[in-house]
Design a protein around this motif. Structure first.
Motif, PDB file in Angstrom:
ATOM      1  N   THR A 112       0.082 -12.025   1.614  1.00 44.33           N
ATOM      2  CA  THR A 112      -0.078 -11.867   3.061  1.00 44.33           C
ATOM      3  C   THR A 112      -1.164 -10.846   3.326  1.00 44.33           C
ATOM      4  O   THR A 112      -1.164  -9.750   2.740  1.00 44.33           O
ATOM      5  N   THR A 123      -3.300  -7.953   5.301  1.00 47.32           N
ATOM      6  CA  THR A 123      -2.856  -6.776   6.056  1.00 47.32           C
ATOM      7  C   THR A 123      -3.245  -6.835   7.526  1.00 47.32           C
ATOM      8  O   THR A 123      -2.720  -6.074   8.339  1.00 47.32           O
ATOM      9  N   ARG A 124      -4.192  -7.729   7.874  1.00 44.29           N
ATOM     10  CA  ARG A 124      -4.592  -7.891   9.264  1.00 44.29           C
ATOM     11  C   ARG A 124      -4.577  -9.374   9.622  1.00 44.29           C
ATOM     12  O   ARG A 124      -4.693 -10.242   8.742  1.00 44.29           O
ATOM     13  N   GLU A 161      -7.895  -7.324   2.489  1.00 45.06           N
ATOM     14  CA  GLU A 161      -6.829  -6.924   1.571  1.00 45.06           C
ATOM     15  C   GLU A 161      -5.554  -7.705   1.901  1.00 45.06           C
ATOM     16  O   GLU A 161      -5.169  -7.830   3.071  1.00 45.06           O
ATOM     17  N   ALA A 162      -4.928  -8.227   0.838  1.00 44.34           N
ATOM     18  CA  ALA A 162      -3.659  -8.937   0.974  1.00 44.34           C
ATOM     19  C   ALA A 162      -2.634  -8.287   0.053  1.00 44.34           C
ATOM     20  O   ALA A 162      -2.985  -7.686  -0.972  1.00 44.34           O
ATOM     21  N   THR A 163      -1.357  -8.419   0.412  1.00 45.80           N
ATOM     22  CA  THR A 163      -0.272  -7.843  -0.381  1.00 45.80           C
ATOM     23  C   THR A 163       0.758  -8.931  -0.677  1.00 45.80           C
ATOM     24  O   THR A 163       0.817  -9.964  -0.003  1.00 45.80           O
ATOM     25  N   ASP A 212       4.939  -9.293  -1.334  1.00 48.57           N
ATOM     26  CA  ASP A 212       6.199  -8.574  -1.165  1.00 48.57           C
ATOM     27  C   ASP A 212       7.121  -8.679  -2.362  1.00 48.57           C
ATOM     28  O   ASP A 212       8.206  -8.074  -2.368  1.00 48.57           O
ATOM     29  N   ARG A 220       2.286   6.554  -1.020  1.00 51.73           N
ATOM     30  CA  ARG A 220       3.308   5.710  -0.411  1.00 51.73           C
ATOM     31  C   ARG A 220       4.681   6.246  -0.773  1.00 51.73           C
ATOM     32  O   ARG A 220       4.845   7.018  -1.726  1.00 51.73           O
ATOM     33  N   ASP A 224       1.644   5.343   4.135  1.00 51.60           N
ATOM     34  CA  ASP A 224       1.170   3.982   4.408  1.00 51.60           C
ATOM     35  C   ASP A 224       0.333   3.410   3.274  1.00 51.60           C
ATOM     36  O   ASP A 224      -0.234   2.318   3.406  1.00 51.60           O
ATOM     37  N   GLN A 237      -2.575   4.117   2.189  1.00 45.88           N
ATOM     38  CA  GLN A 237      -3.984   3.971   2.551  1.00 45.88           C
ATOM     39  C   GLN A 237      -4.691   5.309   2.338  1.00 45.88           C
ATOM     40  O   GLN A 237      -4.065   6.382   2.375  1.00 45.88           O
TER      41      GLN A 237
END
Length: 917
Positions: free
Chosen positions: A146, A148-149, A170-172, A174, A361, A425, A427
């Motif tokens: 997914t 991030t934006r 950027e994607a993450t 879960d 984080r 976060d 970042q």
């Protein structure tokens, strides 16, 4: 009978439960998948009992799970999602998931439990010791990557390339597994001039002109390439006409400073590139006045402090943006960096700044424990924390403990706590803490001042007692040293880059340097804060920080900047104002540093130009000249610089044509006033020289007070007086003022002793040129001049009895005057410096100085220019002519005398003479 007893005894022995069960391992490790319900254990769960074989006491009846290892029988198992089932007759146990529970790796990846076995004792149940069992939950790749934006928008100038995070998606994923992550990206839109690497960085593949480019990007799962982000994310890159934000000036030439209050940045203009910066979020300018060292006449560095930078963790190449290549990762368990004393001794002082890039984080176990970015603690015996920067939950904490060698029971600010959403976060963020201990500590996050008072608090504490030890503390990065346990604790988990300590080191300050440095810059004619406009300066106003939210506001502020230079005339030389500006546009996650703007100032070595006005011709009778004439009473002096209380004139000289006759002619001079202004006067055969730096007003007043006195019979009835002055800067001479005095020889002949008597009545010093002749005569004069001098001495001696007769006629007042004359002569000798050209030497063999401090009559001379102009109306309008043969006339009447109602001094000021009645 014996057989019956034996049987009973055997039955009793069989019923005795003598031994506890024993598990076959000291620890068990289990694995279970998210979608499974059976735990695989290593080794297998098995227990043995040493009681009588085949008896109930030797059999294992079950196993029990608990969350602790206490030896109690009352155990609550309702929150344990697992249960143990028994396999008979082997006694082996296996673990399964309870029906009502579901395990999720994303929620919890590991369970730590304890297990024990129990036997089948009939009368007494016995238990084994509790043994730990760890059950790890294996992830199932169930989630898609997914972004991030929802979409990405980037703006680039023509010719600009994507550097760092400027063009990054950027994607993450879960899923909890470290392997089930995003491993790559792909642009799915065809025929676009861009490419993307596996880390999400977009590159431009060919030269682009202005325009909008849109395309879509997908992300891949590491474990399964078929698992892709859905739907693809949209990326928009806008190429705008090349523009670099700049601060500039219309003129590249140095600004010539013409006055003390000069606006020096009136023509500056800032271009924020509105095509790329649609709205300004923050605009900060730092102004610094560089005085070029000693050339300015004021060493400003004596009034300020220098900054020492201690780099604990190295900076990335571009420190203004999030790190790309250079950063340090800490695992939260083992990594820590002890700092050697030679690099940093751990002493912070009162004023310092902490700067760092940090990415962090929240720990998977929920956190709650301290994570030290750095820590200064005791090196031996005790575990006290002196200074530290740490993270705990969502708090950033700065610890600074006051230290005292005495038993101080007061409390002081010790810990500053900020609650920040950025802390966890994951970042990159730039943190800056500006410390003025203990009064003020400011936190900037991504160059924005943190001002949320609800999420900030201060904790007070007692001081730490100092320890008499040459090496009392240890400084560590990434953890904190505890000497009692001889190990590091409170480890940091995250990434750091560019951890820097900036310290203010006070230089040796010159006495009163701030007061002596009269050059600075000001923000004139504007309030200190208007809306979103803010500005502040340091103590000596050599540095200013301006903050606005628009280019127009900043330009307005800069146009109000004035350069101040109190010394007049200003000290020549080069100055410069350096303006460093940073720009943050709304929506951008980075700050742009503009090229420093330098405004050069030039103060030229311009000499002070002084102009004299007052040429006049006097045609008077002999009676008037006997009483005295203010020859420069209508003198006016002008200059081309701003008149303040300062030195404009270095010297003025009066010359006569022909030379003064020392038997008959004298100057009457306001000597006490001259001394009060610390000026020097030297009398010559051709006139006099008044010297020493002073203001125009001072010189003008003195010159107007000089009287020319001649006594009958006159040898010359036509005399010329010439006046010329020199400015202080550059020694520029003035024009010449000429005063011609023509005497009509029809007056009553006055006594030869008149000048001395007149001097007593006028309350002024009289300088007799007959006596100054010896002082002013240079060595090497011819024999004829020496003979003339001898004749002069005999004439002076001949006139002495007449002066004594006149003084005797004054009665007892004459005796007092004689006493005062001797006292003035005595005092004058003590003031002699030995330099004939720096000040006058007075002794009994030279000048005749007569003073009457008790006389109340004074001649009044106009002191203002208006009075002078009124008095000059009595002269012809062409009085400024320099023609030697002019026929202009002055009134035949002598100057009017006015009686003062006060003595110049009385018995309260002197310790001799009659009292005032």
């Amino acid at each position: 009978m014996k057989t019956c007893k034996s049987t009973q005894k055997q039955q009793q022995q069989q019923q005795l439960n003598l031994f506890d069960p024993v598990l076959n391992s000291d620890i068990y490790v289990g694995q279970i998948s998210e979608n499974d319900n059976v735990v695989t254990l290593k080794p297998k769960l098995l227990a043995k009992d040493s009681d009588r074989r085949n008896s109930m006491n030797s059999q294992i009846c079950g196993y029990e799970l608990s969350t602790h290892n206490h030896n109690d029988s009352d155990i609550d198992q309702t929150n344990i999602p697992f249960q143990i089932e028994l396999i008979k007759p082997s006694g082996e146990g296996y673990i399964t998931l309870k029906n009502l529970f579901k395990i999720d790796c994303e929620i919890k990846q590991q369970y730590k439990l304890f297990v024990r076995a129990y036997d089948c004792g009939v009368q007494l149940r016995r238990y084994s010791k509790r043994v730990p069992i760890v059950i790890n939950v294996d992830d199932v790749n169930e989630y898609l990557p997914t972004f991030t934006r929802d979409s990405y928008q980037f703006k680039l100038n023509e010719g600009e390339t994507c550097i760092g995070d400027l063009c990054k998606v950027e994607a993450t994923d879960d899923d909890c597994s470290s392997q089930s992550k995003v491993c790559g990206y792909k642009i799915v839109t065809q025929n676009v001039p861009f490419s993307i690497n596996q880390n999400g960085y977009i590159s431009i593949t060919k030269q682009l002109t202005s325009g909008d480019y849109q395309f879509e990007v997908i992300a891949f799962d590491c474990l399964d390439n078929n698992k892709r982000s859905e739907p693809p994310v949209k990326v928009n890159i806008k190429i705008v006409k090349s523009c670099i934000p700049t601060l500039s000036d219309e003129s590249i030439d140095p600004h010539i400073v013409k006055s003390d209050h000069d606006h020096v940045l009136e023509n500056v203009h800032i271009d924020v590139c509105p095509d790329t910066c649609l709205a300004v979020e923050d605009l900060v300018s730092n102004l610094e006045l560089d005085l070029k060292g000693s050339e300015s006449g004021c060493k400003m560095d004596q009034c300020t402090s220098s900054t020492k930078e201690i780099e604990l963790i190295k900076k990335d190449t571009d420190y203004s943006h999030a790190p790309v290549g250079r950063s340090m990762k800490f695992d939260g368990y083992t990594q820590a960096i002890p700092v050697e004393k030679i690099k940093f001794d751990g002493e912070f002082g009162q004023n310092f700044t902490i700067k760092m890039w940090m990415k962090h984080r929240k720990p998977l176990d929920g956190g709650g424990h301290k994570e030290h970015v750095f820590c200064k603690s005791d090196s031996k015996e005790q575990n006290r924390h002196h200074t530290g920067l740490l993270i705990q939950n969502d708090h950033l904490k700065l610890l600074i403990r006051k230290e005292s060698s005495v038993n101080d029971m007061n409390v002081y600010p010790s810990e500053w706590i900020w609650t920040l959403s950025q802390i966890n976060d994951d970042q990159w963020h730039f943190y800056e803490l500006i410390v003025h201990y203990p009064t003020l500590i400011e936190l900037y996050v991504d160059k924005q001042l943190f001002v949320n008072k609800e999420n900030f608090r201060i904790v007070n504490d007692h001081p730490l007692k100092t320890i008499d030890d040459p090496d009392p503390t240890a400084f560590t990065i990434g953890a904190c040293w505890h000497p009692r346990a001889s190990r590091m604790v409170d480890h940091f988990s995250g990434q750091l880059s560019g951890l820097v300590i900036e310290q203010k080191e006070e230089e040796q300050r010159a006495s009163g340097c701030v007061r002596e440095c009269d050059q600075h810059i000001e923000i004139a004619d504007i309030k200190s804060k208007i809306g979103t406009i803010e500005f502040i300066s340091n103590e000596n106003q050599s540095v200013w920080i301006l903050r606005t939210d628009s280019a127009e506001s900043l330009e307005n502020l800069l146009k109000h900047v004035v350069y101040r230079n109190y010394p007049i005339p200003m000290i020549a030389g080069e100055r410069q104002i350096i303006v460093k500006t940073s720009l943050k546009c709304l929506g951008d996650n980075h700050t742009t540093e503009l090229k420093p703007f330098v405004k050069h100032l030039r103060i030229e070595s311009k000499p002070t130009k002084v102009e004299l006005k007052g040429n006049v011709n006097y045609y008077i009778d002999e009676k008037t000249i006997n009483n005295g004439l203010y020859i420069f009473q209508n003198l006016s002096i002008f200059t081309d610089v701003i008149k303040h209380i300062q030195a404009d004139i270095q010297e003025c000289s009066i010359s006569t044509q022909p030379e003064l006759l020392y038997d008959f002619e004298q100057f009457v001079i306001p000597t006490e006033y001259i001394k009060s202004k610390k000026l020097n006067i030297v009398l010559t055969r051709n006139g006099m020289i008044l010297s020493g730096p002073s203001s125009i007003d001072t010189y003008q007043y003195i010159l107007r007070q000089i009287e020319y006195v001649a006594r009958s019979p006159l040898k010359y009835n036509d005399r010329l007086f010439s006046l010329m002055c020199v400015g202080v800067n550059g020694q520029m001479p003035t024009n010449e003022v000429r005063v011609r005095v023509h005497v009509k020889l029809n007056a009553v002949v006055q006594s030869r002793e008149f000048p001395q008597v007149y001097a007593a009545l006028s309350n002024k010093f009289v300088v007799d040129n007959n006596e100054i002749k010896k002082n002013s005569q240079p060595s090497g004069l011819n024999a004829e001049l020496i003979d003339d001098e001898k004749k002069t001495d005999s004439k002076s001696a001949a006139s002495l009895p007449i002066a004594i007769v006149v003084l005797v006629c004054f009665g007892s007042a004459g005796v007092l005057i004689a006493f005062l004359v001797l006292r003035v002569r005595s005092n004058s000798k003590q003031r002699t410096s030995g330099d004939d050209h720096s000040q006058m030497e007075w002794d009994d063999t030279e000048l005749n100085i007569t003073v009457n401090p008790l006389d109340e009559t004074k001649k009044v001379v106009p002191s203002s220019s208006n009075d002078i102009d009124h008095h000059a109306n009595r002269l012809d309008s062409s009085a400024s002519s320099t023609d030697d043969e002019s026929n202009e006339y002055e009134s035949d009447e002598a100057p009017e005398k006015v009686v003062d109602r006060e003595l110049e001094w009385d018995d309260s000021a002197v310790e001799y003479g009659p009292k005032k009645v």
